[in-house]
Design a protein around this motif. Sequence first.
Motif, PDB file in Angstrom:
ATOM      1  N   GLN A   1       0.860  -1.084   0.149  1.00 30.39           N
ATOM      2  CA  GLN A   1       0.008   0.033  -0.189  1.00 30.39           C
ATOM      3  C   GLN A   1       0.846   1.161   0.015  1.00 30.39           C
ATOM      4  O   GLN A   1       0.631   2.367  -0.822  1.00 30.39           O
ATOM      5  N   GLN A   2       2.046   1.204   0.813  1.00 35.25           N
ATOM      6  CA  GLN A   2       2.652   2.547   0.585  1.00 35.25           C
ATOM      7  C   GLN A   2       3.117   2.673  -0.483  1.00 35.25           C
ATOM      8  O   GLN A   2       3.358   4.090  -0.951  1.00 35.25           O
TER       9      GLN A   2
ATOM     10  N   ASP B   1       0.583   4.269  -2.819  1.00 35.71           N
ATOM     11  CA  ASP B   1       0.304   5.765  -2.495  1.00 35.71           C
ATOM     12  C   ASP B   1       1.263   6.790  -2.826  1.00 35.71           C
ATOM     13  O   ASP B   1       0.942   7.509  -3.302  1.00 35.71           O
TER      14      ASP B   1
ATOM     15  N   LEU C   1      -8.343  13.075  -1.611  1.00 35.33           N
ATOM     16  CA  LEU C   1      -9.301  12.002  -1.598  1.00 35.33           C
ATOM     17  C   LEU C   1     -10.344  12.335  -2.648  1.00 35.33           C
ATOM     18  O   LEU C   1     -10.816  11.246  -3.288  1.00 35.33           O
TER      19      LEU C   1
ATOM     20  N   LEU D   1      -7.508   2.297  -1.828  1.00 35.15           N
ATOM     21  CA  LEU D   1      -7.161   2.929  -0.641  1.00 35.15           C
ATOM     22  C   LEU D   1      -7.437   2.198   0.648  1.00 35.15           C
ATOM     23  O   LEU D   1      -6.793   2.232   1.581  1.00 35.15           O
ATOM     24  N   ILE D   2      -8.465   1.163   0.524  1.00 32.78           N
ATOM     25  CA  ILE D   2      -8.915   0.558   1.791  1.00 32.78           C
ATOM     26  C   ILE D   2      -8.860  -1.084   1.732  1.00 32.78           C
ATOM     27  O   ILE D   2      -9.321  -1.742   2.573  1.00 32.78           O
TER      28      ILE D   2
ATOM     29  N   VAL E   1     -12.776   6.598   5.221  1.00 30.51           N
ATOM     30  CA  VAL E   1     -11.548   6.123   4.600  1.00 30.51           C
ATOM     31  C   VAL E   1     -10.285   6.954   4.954  1.00 30.51           C
ATOM     32  O   VAL E   1      -9.381   5.852   5.376  1.00 30.51           O
ATOM     33  N   SER E   2     -10.308   7.971   5.547  1.00 28.34           N
ATOM     34  CA  SER E   2      -9.232   8.669   6.411  1.00 28.34           C
ATOM     35  C   SER E   2      -8.793   7.730   7.549  1.00 28.34           C
ATOM     36  O   SER E   2      -7.692   7.428   7.844  1.00 28.34           O
TER      37      SER E   2
ATOM     38  N   LEU F   1      -9.724   4.616   8.329  1.00 29.41           N
ATOM     39  CA  LEU F   1      -8.847   3.291   8.247  1.00 29.41           C
ATOM     40  C   LEU F   1      -7.490   3.514   8.077  1.00 29.41           C
ATOM     41  O   LEU F   1      -6.852   2.715   8.253  1.00 29.41           O
ATOM     42  N   ARG F   2      -7.080   4.302   6.989  1.00 28.57           N
ATOM     43  CA  ARG F   2      -5.835   4.497   6.397  1.00 28.57           C
ATOM     44  C   ARG F   2      -4.877   5.126   7.829  1.00 28.57           C
ATOM     45  O   ARG F   2      -3.687   4.431   7.808  1.00 28.57           O
TER      46      ARG F   2
ATOM     47  N   GLY G   1      -4.884   2.029  10.074  1.00 27.07           N
ATOM     48  CA  GLY G   1      -4.585   0.527   9.367  1.00 27.07           C
ATOM     49  C   GLY G   1      -5.473  -0.273   9.803  1.00 27.07           C
ATOM     50  O   GLY G   1      -5.206  -1.728   9.377  1.00 27.07           O
TER      51      GLY G   1
ATOM     52  N   LYS H   1      -8.941  -2.667   8.985  1.00 31.22           N
ATOM     53  CA  LYS H   1      -9.536  -3.284   7.644  1.00 31.22           C
ATOM     54  C   LYS H   1     -11.098  -3.131   8.151  1.00 31.22           C
ATOM     55  O   LYS H   1     -11.569  -3.344   9.177  1.00 31.22           O
TER      56      LYS H   1
END
Length: 327
Positions: free
Chosen positions: A121-122, A125, A171, A200-201, A225-226, A228-229, A232, A234
């Motif tokens: 994911q990183q 991003d 976003l 993103l998720i 969404v913000s 969860l990110r 970390g 799920k």
Amino acid sequence: MHLPYEITTTLLLPRPAQIDVDQLRIALGRRLGAQFPQFEETTHRLEPLLTASNLHLFLQARDLPVPEGRLTEALSSRLPDILLDDPATPAASHRAAVTVTAGFGPEPRAKGDAPVKSLPQQAFDQLLILGHVAATHLARQVHPLAIHWGQSEQILSPARFDAMADILFPLPLFLHPHPTREEHDGIDWLALEVRGASHLIGAPLRTAPAPVSFHWMMARVYAFVSHLRATGQKAAAGMAFATAEGERFTLQQDADGSVSMVLEVLDGEVCLNIETPSEARQVRCKLFDASKSSDPVDEPVANRASAVKPPSRLLGRQKAQVMRRVQ
């Protein structure tokens, strides 16, 4: 969820344009800082390439319109109508294009190369940030008629795209809501399919039909969404959250693996779903009154480029105030 190893942005132009690649390289270094590698200028298949150890930026100029059908999905979106943004009309008159590809690895992959494992994911991003920063710089340089952001299949006007220039991880660019509306018993019910959320998720995201405005619901989507990110976590069935007093969402797992945000409590009252018998729904579901909300629900995102900061306590039936930055 398999994350792609490259993303593309296409600037739709009225005529061919010259690109100052060295100026772009300098701008990337200033904007991205030490968290990104330094890029070197070279070429790939006679086209400009900015390369680093694990990232690259490939620029392709085209003196013709983009192939027919490439923009079909993005042009089918109803989002521009809601945002009072009309990129489709100017996009139709473009006669040239510049495609910016942000990719993993030092150079673009050839068609015969072995398949790439899903990116962490990183790393993905980083591609999103690199693509956005590069496209923003180039858009200010070549003045496109419209911008096609491939990751979420959006076409944006230059004004709406530039409104997100100062947001490092915007976003509203990475998430593309597709709204549907149904009217039942005089109540307007909104549902959203949020394209790009799986990047993103880790799962596709929807909102179940609810009697709320588009901007009200999207503020909750951005907050969810913000969070969860940032934490970390799920998304999981049964998870509950809220962004204000008097509301509650729960998550449902759909058969196709999608996650649905279901609004259960609104303005302190139980809000049954659209399949509830009409008599019970009329009694127990209170229609959201936008005039009593502090959210700027009627102001287009294009004009305010809002960014919802992740609440400190969002899940586990905890409540937190949505914080917004309005330009």
